[in-house]
Design an enzyme around this catalytic site. Structure first.
Site, short mmCIF file in Angstrom:
data_model
loop_
_atom_site.label_atom_id
_atom_site.label_comp_id
_atom_site.label_asym_id
_atom_site.label_seq_id
_atom_site.Cartn_x
_atom_site.Cartn_y
_atom_site.Cartn_z
N ASP A 111 -66.24 -12.52 15.70
CA ASP A 111 -64.83 -12.22 15.97
C ASP A 111 -64.76 -11.32 17.20
O ASP A 111 -65.73 -10.63 17.52
CB ASP A 111 -64.22 -11.41 14.82
N GLN A 140 -59.92 -13.79 23.71
CA GLN A 140 -58.48 -13.56 23.52
C GLN A 140 -57.68 -13.88 24.77
O GLN A 140 -57.90 -13.30 25.83
CB GLN A 140 -58.27 -12.08 23.14
N ARG A 161 -64.09 -19.67 20.49
CA ARG A 161 -62.86 -19.75 19.67
C ARG A 161 -61.77 -19.05 20.47
O ARG A 161 -61.78 -17.84 20.62
CB ARG A 161 -63.06 -19.03 18.34
N ALA A 166 -55.01 -10.25 18.63
CA ALA A 166 -54.29 -9.66 17.51
C ALA A 166 -54.12 -8.15 17.58
O ALA A 166 -53.52 -7.56 16.69
CB ALA A 166 -55.00 -10.02 16.20
N LYS A 178 -45.13 -12.72 25.65
CA LYS A 178 -45.70 -13.81 24.84
C LYS A 178 -45.83 -15.11 25.66
O LYS A 178 -46.82 -15.82 25.56
CB LYS A 178 -44.80 -14.03 23.62
N THR A 208 -55.08 -21.43 17.03
CA THR A 208 -53.66 -21.02 17.04
C THR A 208 -52.86 -21.83 16.03
O THR A 208 -53.23 -22.97 15.71
CB THR A 208 -53.05 -21.20 18.45
N ARG A 270 -52.04 -6.65 10.62
CA ARG A 270 -51.98 -7.48 11.83
C ARG A 270 -51.23 -8.77 11.54
O ARG A 270 -50.47 -9.26 12.38
CB ARG A 270 -53.39 -7.77 12.36
N ARG A 271 -51.44 -9.36 10.34
CA ARG A 271 -50.73 -10.60 9.98
C ARG A 271 -49.22 -10.34 9.89
O ARG A 271 -48.43 -11.14 10.31
CB ARG A 271 -51.22 -11.16 8.63
P1 FDA Z 1 -47.98 -17.20 17.57
O1 FDA Z 1 -48.08 -15.76 17.20
O2 FDA Z 1 -47.22 -17.56 18.79
O3 FDA Z 1 -47.43 -18.00 16.33
C1 FDA Z 1 -47.09 -19.37 16.39
C2 FDA Z 1 -46.43 -19.73 15.06
O4 FDA Z 1 -47.40 -19.65 14.02
C3 FDA Z 1 -45.32 -18.76 14.63
O5 FDA Z 1 -44.08 -19.12 15.17
C4 FDA Z 1 -45.37 -18.91 13.13
O6 FDA Z 1 -44.70 -20.09 12.74
C5 FDA Z 1 -46.85 -19.10 12.86
N1 FDA Z 1 -47.52 -17.82 12.57
C6 FDA Z 1 -48.32 -17.11 13.41
N2 FDA Z 1 -48.79 -16.00 12.81
C7 FDA Z 1 -48.25 -16.00 11.58
C8 FDA Z 1 -48.34 -15.12 10.47
N3 FDA Z 1 -49.08 -14.00 10.51
N4 FDA Z 1 -47.65 -15.44 9.35
C9 FDA Z 1 -46.90 -16.54 9.27
N5 FDA Z 1 -46.78 -17.42 10.29
C10 FDA Z 1 -47.44 -17.16 11.42
N6 FDA Z 1 -57.54 -12.48 16.90
C11 FDA Z 1 -58.39 -11.61 17.49
O7 FDA Z 1 -57.95 -10.70 18.21
N7 FDA Z 1 -59.74 -11.77 17.30
C12 FDA Z 1 -60.28 -12.78 16.58
O8 FDA Z 1 -61.50 -12.90 16.44
C13 FDA Z 1 -59.39 -13.70 15.96
N8 FDA Z 1 -59.84 -14.75 15.21
C14 FDA Z 1 -58.97 -15.73 14.80
C15 FDA Z 1 -59.45 -16.91 14.24
C16 FDA Z 1 -58.58 -17.96 13.95
C17 FDA Z 1 -59.11 -19.23 13.38
C18 FDA Z 1 -57.17 -17.80 14.20
C19 FDA Z 1 -56.21 -18.90 13.92
C20 FDA Z 1 -56.69 -16.61 14.71
C21 FDA Z 1 -57.56 -15.57 15.01
N9 FDA Z 1 -57.09 -14.38 15.56
C22 FDA Z 1 -57.99 -13.51 16.14
C23 FDA Z 1 -55.63 -14.04 15.51
C24 FDA Z 1 -54.91 -14.46 16.78
O9 FDA Z 1 -55.31 -13.65 17.85
C25 FDA Z 1 -53.38 -14.35 16.62
O10 FDA Z 1 -53.05 -13.02 16.37
C26 FDA Z 1 -52.81 -15.20 15.51
O11 FDA Z 1 -53.43 -16.43 15.45
C27 FDA Z 1 -51.30 -15.43 15.71
O12 FDA Z 1 -51.06 -16.11 16.92
P2 FDA Z 1 -50.78 -17.69 17.03
O13 FDA Z 1 -51.77 -18.24 17.98
O14 FDA Z 1 -50.79 -18.33 15.73
O15 FDA Z 1 -49.41 -17.82 17.79
#
Ligand code: FDA
Length: 289
Positions: A111, A140, A161, A166, A178, A208, A270-271
């Site tokens: 990670d 990232q 990945r 986050a 964003k 994502t 963070r989530r």
């Molecule tokens: P974005 O935040 O734009 O969300 C797109 C859509 O997804 C939202 O509109 C919503 O519908 C849905 N969504 C997103 N997050 C949600 C949530 N928490 N609850 C409900 N719905 C949600 N980060 C990091 O810094 N280091 C790491 O090693 C990792 N590892 C990692 C592995 C994997 C497999 C994933 C998918 C993510 C990570 N992350 C991570 C987290 C990543 O950096 C990021 O914070 C989250 O994936 C949220 O961003 P999205 O890309 O989903 O897009």
């Protein structure tokens, strides 16, 4: 976790606190052709001895993966394995786990944590990559530096990945808007889908839940006829589960990262921060309790 509303709210994002809970969830996901990544929550241990217990736990996880025949990877945070206290000890634990991962036919992911750890995590990845190809690193898209980091990793044949990021980072290091993060994700992903990124070990995880972004990238993949072995979509347990199944049913290799464990608080925060609507979900659960 003893409070019912907390249990209900957290269980949206994790199947339980134990590895058995995670394996049971991985089996269910495997039945609908979803691969998994298993990660035990916990970061920034406070004493180096704790790293021995974490490493022993992951050895056990690899044994369970082998016994169950699951298509499952493992993912660790360097600070879980002693990076803050002694980077050499952290490296030795990772090296040993990577060897086990290799014997298991699984995959070992690092990670990416907050910016003070980026250089060290990349250096750790480079050392591990010398020994085996089945090791990957999260990069990232919110960091300005990531384009350069990606260029440095391509010649090694690297599993990357790609995620948006986050942690709360200053505008001097990360895109504050964003829309800019999303565009940089697209740029980095399309870079990694170019023809020169085909050395053994090269793999892109599109990490994502952003469906329009996924769709744009899948269209690039279709147009460039990128072979299916070069990429996977990776998403988190409990977030857009229907989309995960839809992708898998459409034949896109898709993997769900399952977090489990007792130390869920910073990860859960963070989530929540990623999506303010999740706060409403917690509040509704308080009233339902
Ligand atoms: P974005 O935040 O734009 O969300 C797109 C859509 O997804 C939202 O509109 C919503 O519908 C849905 N969504 C997103 N997050 C949600 C949530 N928490 N609850 C409900 N719905 C949600 N980060 C990091 O810094 N280091 C790491 O090693 C990792 N590892 C990692 C592995 C994997 C497999 C994933 C998918 C993510 C990570 N992350 C991570 C987290 C990543 O950096 C990021 O914070 C989250 O994936 C949220 O961003 P999205 O890309 O989903 O897009």
């Amino acid at each position: 976790m003893r409070t019912r509303f907390v249990r209900r709210s957290v269980s949206k994002f994790m199947p339980g606190e134990t590895i058995e809970d995670a394996i049971a969830a991985a089996r269910e996901l495997g039945a609908v052709s979803l691969g998994t990544i298993l990660t035990r929550l916990g970061e920034n241990i406070t004493a180096i001895d704790e790293a021995d217990e974490v490493a022993a736990h992951y050895r056990h996880v690899l044994d369970l993966i082998r016994q169950s025949g699951l298509n499952a990877h493992i993912s660790i945070k360097p600070t879980q394995l002693g990076f803050d206290q002694d980077p050499e000890v952290c490296y030795r634990h990772c090296r040993e786990l990577l060897q086990r991962t290799d014997e298991t036919g699984s995959f070992f992911w690092l990670d990416m944590e907050s910016t003070p750890y980026v250089d060290g995590t990349i250096a750790l990845f480079r050392r591990l990559r010398e020994h085996a190809p089945n090791v990957g690193i999260a990069i990232q898209a919110y960091l300005y530096r990531s384009a350069k980091d990606v260029e440095g990793l391509v010649p090694l044949g690297s599993a990357i990945r790609l995620v948006k990021g986050a942690y709360l980072e200053p505008a001097s290091l990360a895109y504050p808007k964003k829309a800019d993060v999303d565009e940089n994700f697209y740029r980095l992903a399309t870079r990694l889908l170019e023809d020169d990124n085909t050395r053994p070990g090269a793999l892109l995880h599109i990490g994502t839940h952003d469906v329009p972004l996924q769709a744009r990238l899948l269209e690039v993949i279709r147009q460039r006829r990128v072979s299916p072995g070069r990429y996977e979509v990776a998403m988190l347990f409990g977030i857009q589960p229907a989309r995960q199944k839809e992708l898998a049913a459409a034949g896109v290799r898709t993997r769900c990262l399952i977090s489990y464990g007792e130390y869920w608080f910073p990860w859960y925060m963070r989530r929540l921060a990623e999506r303010p609507a999740n706060i409403g979900f917690v509040i509704r659960n308080i009233f339902r309790s």
